[in-house]
Design a protein around this motif. Structure first.
Motif, PDB file in Angstrom:
ATOM      1  N   THR A 464       0.815  -1.435   0.044  1.00  0.00           N
ATOM      2  CA  THR A 464       0.008  -0.051   0.075  1.00  0.00           C
ATOM      3  C   THR A 464       0.823   1.341   0.008  1.00  0.00           C
ATOM      4  O   THR A 464       2.021   1.267   0.342  1.00  0.00           O
ATOM      5  N   ALA A 465       0.106   2.405  -0.450  1.00  0.00           N
ATOM      6  CA  ALA A 465       0.862   3.699  -0.379  1.00  0.00           C
ATOM      7  C   ALA A 465       1.514   3.852   0.810  1.00  0.00           C
ATOM      8  O   ALA A 465       2.525   4.541   1.107  1.00  0.00           O
ATOM      9  N   LEU A 498       2.061   8.541  -4.436  1.00  0.00           N
ATOM     10  CA  LEU A 498       2.001   7.347  -4.045  1.00  0.00           C
ATOM     11  C   LEU A 498       0.542   6.801  -3.831  1.00  0.00           C
ATOM     12  O   LEU A 498       0.284   5.600  -4.256  1.00  0.00           O
ATOM     13  N   GLN A 499      -0.302   7.541  -3.620  1.00  0.00           N
ATOM     14  CA  GLN A 499      -1.696   7.418  -3.762  1.00  0.00           C
ATOM     15  C   GLN A 499      -2.059   7.012  -4.975  1.00  0.00           C
ATOM     16  O   GLN A 499      -3.029   6.161  -5.413  1.00  0.00           O
ATOM     17  N   ASP A 500      -1.745   7.816  -6.096  1.00  0.00           N
ATOM     18  CA  ASP A 500      -1.962   7.508  -7.685  1.00  0.00           C
ATOM     19  C   ASP A 500      -1.415   6.313  -7.848  1.00  0.00           C
ATOM     20  O   ASP A 500      -1.986   5.337  -8.994  1.00  0.00           O
ATOM     21  N   ALA A 501      -0.084   5.784  -7.570  1.00  0.00           N
ATOM     22  CA  ALA A 501       0.330   4.525  -7.815  1.00  0.00           C
ATOM     23  C   ALA A 501      -0.065   3.565  -7.318  1.00  0.00           C
ATOM     24  O   ALA A 501      -0.247   2.487  -8.091  1.00  0.00           O
ATOM     25  N   ASP A 506      -0.005   3.445 -14.707  1.00  0.00           N
ATOM     26  CA  ASP A 506       1.338   3.919 -15.105  1.00  0.00           C
ATOM     27  C   ASP A 506       2.452   3.560 -14.585  1.00  0.00           C
ATOM     28  O   ASP A 506       3.484   2.986 -15.146  1.00  0.00           O
ATOM     29  N   VAL A 507       2.668   3.665 -12.992  1.00  0.00           N
ATOM     30  CA  VAL A 507       3.902   3.161 -12.419  1.00  0.00           C
ATOM     31  C   VAL A 507       3.115   2.759 -11.035  1.00  0.00           C
ATOM     32  O   VAL A 507       2.449   3.263 -10.353  1.00  0.00           O
ATOM     33  N   SER A 508       3.720   1.265 -10.810  1.00  0.00           N
ATOM     34  CA  SER A 508       3.134   0.697  -9.453  1.00  0.00           C
ATOM     35  C   SER A 508       3.956   1.072  -8.356  1.00  0.00           C
ATOM     36  O   SER A 508       5.115   1.626  -8.538  1.00  0.00           O
ATOM     37  N   LEU A 509       3.448   0.834  -7.073  1.00  0.00           N
ATOM     38  CA  LEU A 509       4.248   0.978  -5.973  1.00  0.00           C
ATOM     39  C   LEU A 509       5.457   0.181  -6.141  1.00  0.00           C
ATOM     40  O   LEU A 509       6.664   0.462  -5.365  1.00  0.00           O
ATOM     41  N   GLU A 510       5.444  -1.236  -6.595  1.00  0.00           N
ATOM     42  CA  GLU A 510       6.213  -1.966  -6.756  1.00  0.00           C
ATOM     43  C   GLU A 510       7.660  -1.367  -7.627  1.00  0.00           C
ATOM     44  O   GLU A 510       8.881  -1.342  -7.517  1.00  0.00           O
ATOM     45  N   ASP A 511       7.146  -0.842  -8.630  1.00  0.00           N
ATOM     46  CA  ASP A 511       8.054  -0.119  -9.478  1.00  0.00           C
ATOM     47  C   ASP A 511       8.829   0.971  -8.943  1.00  0.00           C
ATOM     48  O   ASP A 511      10.065   1.253  -9.046  1.00  0.00           O
ATOM     49  N   ILE A 512       8.163   1.768  -7.957  1.00  0.00           N
ATOM     50  CA  ILE A 512       8.726   2.744  -7.296  1.00  0.00           C
ATOM     51  C   ILE A 512       9.807   2.211  -6.214  1.00  0.00           C
ATOM     52  O   ILE A 512      11.006   2.625  -5.897  1.00  0.00           O
ATOM     53  N   ARG A 563       4.710  14.637 -11.281  1.00  0.00           N
ATOM     54  CA  ARG A 563       4.396  13.297 -11.761  1.00  0.00           C
ATOM     55  C   ARG A 563       4.736  12.906 -12.866  1.00  0.00           C
ATOM     56  O   ARG A 563       5.191  11.567 -13.203  1.00  0.00           O
ATOM     57  N   SER A 564       4.705  13.705 -13.939  1.00  0.00           N
ATOM     58  CA  SER A 564       5.235  13.249 -15.253  1.00  0.00           C
ATOM     59  C   SER A 564       6.760  12.670 -15.391  1.00  0.00           C
ATOM     60  O   SER A 564       7.261  11.852 -15.949  1.00  0.00           O
ATOM     61  N   ASP A 565       7.400  13.746 -14.757  1.00  0.00           N
ATOM     62  CA  ASP A 565       8.900  13.405 -14.460  1.00  0.00           C
ATOM     63  C   ASP A 565       9.240  12.091 -13.676  1.00  0.00           C
ATOM     64  O   ASP A 565      10.335  11.435 -14.054  1.00  0.00           O
TER      65      ASP A 565
END
Length: 579
Positions: A464-465, A498-501, A506-512, A563-565
């Motif tokens: 979770t975020a 993080l909430q959006d992910a 687009d980008v997941s929490l796992e990707d981060i 967010r885009s960058d």
């Protein structure tokens, strides 16, 4: 153990041992009965009434074997024979040290014959009081002895009864022969559910004290086996991680205890340039576990509930053993946990395949599962024969030579399911389990199955975020400065990101998580060092240090730019040279 109206031997699994420790744990939740190997009390000499207690006790005492003597007496009225052998001082000491013993309670004194027959004025404390020497069975000090129960002190006896007696106390209400009649010499119950319940009961009682051992302590014990004085090098190409891992593990000087040093190269053989201070190692284990799970063909089944499958090439190349080793090493060397085993496979690692029940739903192959379930669903003889004909190859391979009828169809279906899921893959399972013995991981799994389950079986709750947000220690500029105010504003951007992910693709929490640690899940003991969040103004893109677990996020005026960058940087940084 009491079971219905009989006393039965405990049903132990292959990983359980009937030891004194297990008996003590069982005693906290149920009565246990230990059969003496010799007669303690003669049936014909039991007390006929309370008025003849002293006379019966004298007879019993006189008729006992020369090696052991047990004398029964009231706390308030100890017989003269006992008084002559046991000093008043020691008796008072027993009552003083055991305040729960009250007048009227019965105490069984067990003393050696030679202590009674000699002219010594008293018996030593080691003999007359509740001894704690290893061969002696004692009563737990926390046990409260209520009126009517027996306090037992054993000097040389071979066996005694712990826990409440079936009725009253053994000296006055229950004959010795009746006690033995309760015990079945050969207890082979046809009730499998009953045996499983007994086994589960032992499992839960055995883990009662083990539950106090934390996962952190278990992980520390595993990690302590890593030898940081020597290293083993893994030269890895990202396009084929398993190939490089297999080559390294096949070297004659390889040892899973050695510290791991990973060097990544790209498809052209050029080193990515990262020095392995932890980040490349975590990245290597993440990529390797993904290939083990999905690509090398030794597992099958749902995404995060895998079981072993047959692969002759992997068996020939020792792939099952290497897979077990990599999983053990990932846990011990600070990598992420291999949380993709099914509950069934995890249970097999604990108890062994022979002690695990398999259902038809566990069969991963759809055609095979349909054939087995057709046998199970058949209601008429013709339907059954048609189902048997369709599953003829499976039945032949499983070696099931019993004629299948409507009466035994359920047992047949379960036998076929058990063979297909577990027995068919028995040899691969043994090699996989051998690999997991590395660094003591399998021993820890079998001893502490509840605590270590999260290392191998995927939890229902996903990342979770909040989980990611709580990982960080935030590094601010000086409080009150202009930079500090900007950082507080960007921190709100980060939390929204993080909430959006968590809900978008687009980008997941796992990707981060991979971007700044090299792992796509949080290790059991978290990250070391603790991740930190910093702010930068010299770059529009985030920068990460995966060895130190540092994430530096850019300062932007608008959230959409931020967010885009962030998305662009995370999606385009698969290697350490670009992180």
């Amino acid at each position: 153990m009491p079971c219905h109206n009989k006393l039965v031997e405990p049903s132990l699994t292959s990983n359980q041992k009937l030891s004194g420790g297990l008996l003590k744990k069982l005693f906290h939740q149920k009565s246990i009965y230990v059969r003496p190997d010799k007669v303690i009390l003669s049936e014909e000499n039991q007390s006929p009434s309370s008025g003849e207690d002293s006379h019966a006790e004298s007879l019993d005492f006189a008729q006992m074997s020369d090696s052991d003597k047990c004398v029964i007496g009231s706390v308030g009225d100890i017989s003269k024979e006992v008084v002559s052998a046991i000093s008043t001082v020691e008796a008072q000491s027993l009552f003083r040290n055991n305040p729960s013993i009250s007048s009227g309670d019965q105490v069984i004194w067990c003393v050696a014959t030679e202590d009674i027959c000699t002219d010594a004025p008293s018996i030593s404390a080691d003999t007359a009081t509740m001894s704690t020497s290893p061969p002696v069975i004692t009563i737990d000090e926390t046990l409260i002895l209520s009126s009517g129960t027996s306090a037992i002190s054993s000097g040389n006896t071979s066996g005694v009864s712990h826990g409440p007696q079936p009725s009253g106390n053994i000296s006055s209400s229950t004959s010795y022969s009746t006690y033995l009649d309760l015990f079945e010499e050969e207890y082979l119950s046809d009730d499998h559910d009953l045996q499983e319940a007994i086994s589960r009961s032992l499992d839960s009682s055995a883990s009662e004290s083990d539950l106090k051992v934390t996962l952190e302590r278990i992980m520390e014990q595993i990690a302590s086996r890593v030898n940081n004085d020597s290293t083993v090098r893994f030269n890895i190409v990202r396009r084929n991680v398993w190939d490089g891992a297999s080559r390294a593990m096949g070297r004659s000087n390889f040892s899973p205890e050695k510290k791991v040093d990973v060097k990544f190269t790209d498809d052209y053989g050029i080193s990515e340039g990262a020095v392995d201070n932890g980040g490349p190692t975590r990245e290597f284990f993440r990529l390797c576990l993904h290939e083990i799970k999905d690509k090398i063909g030794i597992f099958e089944g749902p995404l995060n509930a895998k079981v072993l499958t047959c692969n002759s090439k992997a068996m020939k190349d020792n792939g099952y053993f290497y897979a077990g080793q990599i999983m053990a090493m990932s846990i011990a060397h600070g990598g992420q946990s291999p949380c993709f085993l099914s509950e069934l496979l995890y249970e097999c690692l604990i108890k062994g395949p022979d002690n695990v029940k398999v259902k038809t739903e566990h069969i991963t192959d759809e055609e095979t599962r349909s054939q087995v379930q057709s046998i199970l669903r058949a209601e008429t003889e013709s339907q059954l024969q048609e189902a048997v004909a369709q599953a003829a190859s499976l039945i032949s391979l499983a070696g099931h030579n019993v004629r299948i009828t409507l009466e035994n169809k359920k047992d047949t279906a379960l036998d076929l399911a058990h063979w297909y899921v577990l027995q068919r893959t028995r040899a691969p399972f043994e090699r996989f389990r051998d690999g997991l013995t590395s660094l003591g991981v399998l021993d820890a799994l079998q001893r502490y199955p509840l605590q270590t389950k999260c290392l191998f079986v995927k939890a229902e709750k996903g990342l979770t975020a909040t989980d990611v947000e709580n990982l960080f220690e935030i590094i601010y500029s000086e409080r009150g400065s202009n930079a500090f105010r900007e950082e507080c504003r960007i921190l709100a951007f980060w939390q929204d990101y993080l909430q959006d992910a968590e809900i978008e693709n687009d980008v997941s929490l796992e990707d981060i998580l991979v971007f700044f640690t090299g792992c796509d899940s949080i290790p059991a003991l978290g990250f070391s060092p603790k991740p930190s969040l910093e702010f930068i103004t010299h770059s529009r893109f985030p920068v990460a240090n995966t060895c130190e677990n540092i994430l530096r996020i850019p300062v932007h005026a608008e959230y959409t730019d931020f967010r885009s960058d962030m998305n662009f940087a995370i999606r385009n940084s698969p290697g350490f040279g670009r992180a």
